[in-house]
Write a protein that holds these residues in place. Sequence first.
Motif, PDB file in Angstrom:
ATOM      1  N   ASP A 140     -15.467  -3.227  -9.075  1.00  0.00           N
ATOM      2  CA  ASP A 140     -16.780  -2.792  -8.587  1.00  0.00           C
ATOM      3  C   ASP A 140     -16.917  -1.267  -8.628  1.00  0.00           C
ATOM      4  O   ASP A 140     -18.023  -0.738  -8.810  1.00  0.00           O
ATOM      5  N   ALA A 141     -15.780  -0.578  -8.477  1.00  0.00           N
ATOM      6  CA  ALA A 141     -15.786   0.882  -8.479  1.00  0.00           C
ATOM      7  C   ALA A 141     -15.730   1.473  -9.886  1.00  0.00           C
ATOM      8  O   ALA A 141     -15.769   2.695 -10.040  1.00  0.00           O
TER       9      ALA A 141
ATOM     10  N   ALA B 125      -8.831 -10.762  -4.870  1.00  0.00           N
ATOM     11  CA  ALA B 125      -9.551 -10.104  -3.778  1.00  0.00           C
ATOM     12  C   ALA B 125      -9.245  -8.605  -3.746  1.00  0.00           C
ATOM     13  O   ALA B 125     -10.116  -7.794  -3.418  1.00  0.00           O
ATOM     14  N   CYS B 126      -8.010  -8.235  -4.089  1.00  0.00           N
ATOM     15  CA  CYS B 126      -7.650  -6.811  -4.147  1.00  0.00           C
ATOM     16  C   CYS B 126      -8.270  -6.134  -5.360  1.00  0.00           C
ATOM     17  O   CYS B 126      -8.667  -4.965  -5.302  1.00  0.00           O
TER      18      CYS B 126
ATOM     19  N   ARG C  25      -4.811  -0.519  -4.896  1.00  0.00           N
ATOM     20  CA  ARG C  25      -4.910  -1.347  -3.695  1.00  0.00           C
ATOM     21  C   ARG C  25      -3.646  -2.186  -3.564  1.00  0.00           C
ATOM     22  O   ARG C  25      -3.083  -2.646  -4.560  1.00  0.00           O
TER      23      ARG C  25
ATOM     24  N   GLN D  58     -11.053  -6.960  -7.111  1.00  0.00           N
ATOM     25  CA  GLN D  58     -12.507  -6.931  -7.237  1.00  0.00           C
ATOM     26  C   GLN D  58     -13.126  -5.601  -6.813  1.00  0.00           C
ATOM     27  O   GLN D  58     -13.997  -5.067  -7.528  1.00  0.00           O
ATOM     28  N   PRO D  59     -12.722  -5.000  -5.687  1.00  0.00           N
ATOM     29  CA  PRO D  59     -13.308  -3.698  -5.327  1.00  0.00           C
ATOM     30  C   PRO D  59     -13.008  -2.614  -6.356  1.00  0.00           C
ATOM     31  O   PRO D  59     -13.825  -1.695  -6.536  1.00  0.00           O
ATOM     32  N   LEU D  60     -11.866  -2.703  -7.037  1.00  0.00           N
ATOM     33  CA  LEU D  60     -11.540  -1.727  -8.076  1.00  0.00           C
ATOM     34  C   LEU D  60     -12.484  -1.885  -9.266  1.00  0.00           C
ATOM     35  O   LEU D  60     -12.963  -0.898  -9.829  1.00  0.00           O
TER      36      LEU D  60
ATOM     37  N   SER E 225       0.808  -1.216   0.000  1.00  0.00           N
ATOM     38  CA  SER E 225       0.000   0.000   0.000  1.00  0.00           C
ATOM     39  C   SER E 225       0.843   1.270   0.000  1.00  0.00           C
ATOM     40  O   SER E 225       0.363   2.334  -0.405  1.00  0.00           O
TER      41      SER E 225
END
Length: 270
Positions: free
Chosen positions: A179-180, A172-173, A143, A175-177, A120
């Motif tokens: 999703d965004a 896992a890191c 991320r 996926q939120p990106l 990070s």
Amino acid sequence: MRIFWQSFVDASASAPYMTRLQDYLNGIAAPGVTVEVAGISPPDRDFGRLSELRCAILAIDNGLAAEDAGYDAVVMGHFQDPGLYELRASLRIPVIGTGEASFYAAAQLGRRFGLVTLDSVFETWHLEQAALYGLEHRVVGVRGLDCTPADFSDAFAGDDDAHARMCAAFAACAQPLVDAGADVVIPAGVLPGLLLSRERGLTVGRAPVINCAAVALKSAEMWVQLHRLNGIEPSRGPAFALSPARAREDFRALVARGRGPQTAGGDTAS
């Protein structure tokens, strides 16, 4: 065609990775192309600006030596690209930054992208890179896997369970990106890029995952071919004015011999 690839890891401490990287790059290289991977010791082991600067100085010195040794291109095989512009301004052969090449490749595959980096601490650095390359408005986010090069060693040594764990951590890191709103995922490091190189057509959701190692190598091949075709080089105006021979010699002397004793005025004492 001979390409010099500068990694920022230690060749002994990360031997499985270095061996895998050397084999992979030479395995995907075009016919007649050979790639030599070199490490740095001590490696970039204390993530931060000072460590990046130290490694960049050594990488620039190695790049200068590579041109003198007859290599056709130099690849800065460290995604953050420290020292990239200084080296590009010092060599007549093509100089490719893994990060720069990957950013521009992602920009051709989608409008918005997210980066998965090793730690990070590099988030700010990657955002600065995006701004430098004129792409800051297309970055959804960064991320970190929050791991070290050693965490990849078992996977590169052939441990399938370790490989699966690292791949799962990457997904896992990422996926939120996605999703965004990211529609391309960039592994912001050759370590995770090489880890994922076994996967063909890899996506996270609908977002393709860039193989930064392959992108950097193929960019190097392309620019060597274009250089041979018509002699094209970077702009030698203000952007990348070619460093004079004396500047190269002074730089190499500093790396080879250190600062040396100084007088009060800053000149070397006699």
